[in-house]
Design a protein around this motif. Structure first.
Motif, mmCIF file in Angstrom:
data_model
loop_
_atom_site.group_PDB
_atom_site.id
_atom_site.type_symbol
_atom_site.label_atom_id
_atom_site.label_comp_id
_atom_site.label_asym_id
_atom_site.label_seq_id
_atom_site.Cartn_x
_atom_site.Cartn_y
_atom_site.Cartn_z
ATOM 1 N N ARG A 1 2.985 14.634 7.464
ATOM 2 C CA ARG A 1 2.972 13.845 6.222
ATOM 3 C C ARG A 1 2.421 12.453 6.476
ATOM 4 O O ARG A 1 1.674 11.901 5.661
ATOM 5 N N PHE A 2 2.785 11.888 7.624
ATOM 6 C CA PHE A 2 2.273 10.558 7.968
ATOM 7 C C PHE A 2 0.767 10.600 8.196
ATOM 8 O O PHE A 2 0.035 9.726 7.724
ATOM 9 N N ARG A 3 0.305 11.628 8.889
ATOM 10 C CA ARG A 3 -1.117 11.703 9.251
ATOM 11 C C ARG A 3 -2.005 12.046 8.070
ATOM 12 O O ARG A 3 -3.090 11.462 7.914
ATOM 13 N N TYR A 4 -1.559 12.986 7.227
ATOM 14 C CA TYR A 4 -2.438 13.499 6.185
ATOM 15 C C TYR A 4 -2.162 12.929 4.791
ATOM 16 O O TYR A 4 -2.953 13.160 3.874
ATOM 17 N N GLY B 1 0.808 -1.213 0.000
ATOM 18 C CA GLY B 1 0.000 0.000 0.000
ATOM 19 C C GLY B 1 0.839 1.260 0.000
ATOM 20 O O GLY B 1 0.513 2.242 -0.681
ATOM 21 N N LEU B 2 1.950 1.261 0.751
ATOM 22 C CA LEU B 2 2.835 2.429 0.789
ATOM 23 C C LEU B 2 3.442 2.705 -0.579
ATOM 24 O O LEU B 2 3.571 3.859 -0.996
ATOM 25 N N GLN B 3 3.818 1.651 -1.284
ATOM 26 C CA GLN B 3 4.450 1.833 -2.589
ATOM 27 C C GLN B 3 3.469 2.305 -3.651
ATOM 28 O O GLN B 3 3.886 2.759 -4.721
ATOM 29 N N SER B 4 2.183 2.191 -3.378
ATOM 30 C CA SER B 4 1.178 2.665 -4.339
ATOM 31 C C SER B 4 0.814 4.133 -4.142
ATOM 32 O O SER B 4 0.085 4.705 -4.962
ATOM 33 N N ILE B 5 1.296 4.747 -3.060
ATOM 34 C CA ILE B 5 1.002 6.166 -2.820
ATOM 35 C C ILE B 5 1.887 7.022 -3.728
ATOM 36 O O ILE B 5 3.098 6.805 -3.802
ATOM 37 N N ASP B 6 1.292 7.976 -4.384
ATOM 38 C CA ASP B 6 2.021 8.840 -5.318
ATOM 39 C C ASP B 6 3.067 9.666 -4.565
ATOM 40 O O ASP B 6 2.755 10.369 -3.597
ATOM 41 N N ALA B 7 4.327 9.559 -4.995
ATOM 42 C CA ALA B 7 5.421 10.284 -4.330
ATOM 43 C C ALA B 7 5.245 11.802 -4.436
ATOM 44 O O ALA B 7 5.752 12.550 -3.590
ATOM 45 N N SER B 8 4.529 12.259 -5.460
ATOM 46 C CA SER B 8 4.343 13.709 -5.615
ATOM 47 C C SER B 8 3.542 14.308 -4.464
ATOM 48 O O SER B 8 3.670 15.498 -4.159
ATOM 49 N N LEU B 9 2.718 13.483 -3.786
ATOM 50 C CA LEU B 9 1.964 13.988 -2.642
ATOM 51 C C LEU B 9 2.900 14.352 -1.495
ATOM 52 O O LEU B 9 2.696 15.355 -0.803
ATOM 53 N N TYR B 10 3.919 13.525 -1.287
ATOM 54 C CA TYR B 10 4.893 13.833 -0.243
ATOM 55 C C TYR B 10 5.699 15.080 -0.609
ATOM 56 O O TYR B 10 5.995 15.915 0.259
ATOM 57 N N GLU B 11 6.066 15.192 -1.891
ATOM 58 C CA GLU B 11 6.829 16.366 -2.333
ATOM 59 C C GLU B 11 6.015 17.648 -2.148
ATOM 60 O O GLU B 11 6.540 18.669 -1.686
ATOM 61 N N ALA B 12 4.733 17.563 -2.488
ATOM 62 C CA ALA B 12 3.881 18.744 -2.338
ATOM 63 C C ALA B 12 3.705 19.110 -0.869
ATOM 64 O O ALA B 12 3.721 20.305 -0.504
ATOM 65 N N GLY C 1 -3.702 7.392 2.427
ATOM 66 C CA GLY C 1 -3.328 6.558 1.289
ATOM 67 C C GLY C 1 -3.412 5.081 1.578
ATOM 68 O O GLY C 1 -3.565 4.265 0.660
ATOM 69 N N LEU C 2 -3.320 4.717 2.851
ATOM 70 C CA LEU C 2 -3.395 3.302 3.249
ATOM 71 C C LEU C 2 -4.801 2.880 3.669
ATOM 72 O O LEU C 2 -4.991 1.748 4.112
ATOM 73 N N ARG C 3 -5.783 3.775 3.554
ATOM 74 C CA ARG C 3 -7.108 3.486 4.099
ATOM 75 C C ARG C 3 -7.708 2.214 3.505
ATOM 76 O O ARG C 3 -8.194 1.342 4.237
ATOM 77 N N SER C 4 -7.679 2.070 2.188
ATOM 78 C CA SER C 4 -8.312 0.901 1.567
ATOM 79 C C SER C 4 -7.597 -0.387 1.947
ATOM 80 O O SER C 4 -8.234 -1.413 2.226
ATOM 81 N N VAL C 5 -6.259 -0.347 1.973
ATOM 82 C CA VAL C 5 -5.501 -1.540 2.370
ATOM 83 C C VAL C 5 -5.727 -1.855 3.841
ATOM 84 O O VAL C 5 -5.924 -3.009 4.232
ATOM 85 N N SER C 6 -5.703 -0.828 4.674
ATOM 86 C CA SER C 6 -5.831 -1.029 6.118
ATOM 87 C C SER C 6 -7.172 -1.651 6.485
ATOM 88 O O SER C 6 -7.241 -2.563 7.314
#
Length: 334
Positions: A239-242, A217-228, A247-252
């Protein structure tokens, strides 16, 4: 008002044809999708034989007083007919409200709920922490992943027997504690430490699955979101919270539900770790086994009733859990 009538059919133009009946719709669907039905049929037959028939027969047994003394059996050349009788819902009433209901059901139910909540919380928390570490650019990351997946890859009975040897009075854990002049708990004898040991072993076995799922699930999160978020001045916690958690909601939601179902019905670890020596550490599924196969006479009816109650509890939990998830998703979408 002008009504246009089709001369070929004699019907009004734009008039809907009557909806075919259920039998006609089923026949049309079969003719249209016969290949799909043919592919699904073997699976349906296997499920019917291996799941539905035992479930139906178990449900029937719960309405009787069947034990090993009154069921049909063969002794030598003598065939003894079944003599058990229909008693309705008496088994459920005895389990839930009988004079020994707390000792036989509610105490095990409370321990099962605590066991499930503790194990799933540890699985998710430790698994998420390891997944976050392995998602970083680390030297030897592939080796770490292989080592951390090993407890999941090793057969459960091998893992549990290994822990049983280590937790024994003369095992490596107590030997190490003695060298450090620390107390040596009775891991496999005292009720508190039996329960602690069960949670510890199950955590060891369950963390790798949670870690691998959350890492995907972590690897599927778009890296551009962290950059932004970094450009906006968000710190690591923000960054972890928001970003990470949403991004992990569906997997979790999926892995937590699977974890609850698997842990609630985790028979192997409790049974292989303690056998019949820890009555207060038995969860509902192992207690049901003790009633049906670990005592004399074997109480098939009550054991089956425990199984139906377990199934009912999981169905109710799953229904409320899915509704809660759907409601939260709807609120987030607004």
């Amino acid at each position: 008002m002008t009504v246009v009538i089709d001369r070929a059919t004699g019907k009004r133009r734009g008039e809907r044809e009557p909806r075919p009946g259920p039998g006609r719709r089923l026949k049309n669907g079969f003719h249209k999708h016969w290949y799909a039905y043919a592919m699904v049929a073997p699976v349906a037959v296997v499920l019917g034989v291996l799941v539905l028939y035992p479930l139906a027969y178990g449900l029937y047994l719960t309405l009787t007083d069947a034990t090993s003394l009154n069921t049909a059996r063969t002794i030598g050349v003598n065939e003894i007919d079944a003599t058990y009788k229909f008693i309705g819902l008496d088994n459920y009433a005895d389990i839930l409200w009988g004079p020994t209901a707390y000792d036989r059901f509610w105490s095990h139910f409370l321990w099962t709920v605590f066991w499930t909540a503790a194990c799933v919380t540890l699985h998710y928390g430790i698994g998420l922490g390891l997944a976050l570490l392995l998602n970083q650019k680390l030297r030897g990351r592939t080796l770490y992943r292989m080592l951390l997946v090993l407890p999941w890859a090793v057969p459960t009975f091998v893992t549990v027997f290994g822990w049983r040897f280590m937790l024994a009075d003369g095992g490596i854990i107590n030997s190490g504690l003695e060298l450090l002049h620390l107390p040596t708990p009775l891991w496999l004898e005292d009720t508190f430490w039996q329960r602690f040991s069960a949670i510890m072993v199950n955590t060891w076995c369950g963390v790798p699955f949670m870690m691998v799922s959350l890492l995907g699930g972590l690897q599927s999160i778009d890296a551009s979101l962290y950059e932004a978020s970094e450009m906006d001045g968000a710190n690591a916690w923000q960054r972890f919270r928001y970003v990470t958690l949403p991004g992990l909601r569906s997997v979790s939601t999926t892995v937590v539900l699977l974890g609850v179902i698997w842990t609630f019905n985790q028979f192997a670890i409790i049974f292989l770790l303690f056998g019949n020596t820890a009555p207060d550490a038995q969860i509902l599924v192992t207690w049901a086994y003790q009633l049906g196969f670990g005592q004399q006479p074997r109480d098939y009816a009550q054991s089956a009733a425990y199984g139906i109650l377990l199934l009912s509890l999981l169905i109710v939990f799953t229904s409320f859990y899915r509704r809660w998830i759907d409601r939260n998703e709807q609120q987030l979408a607004i």
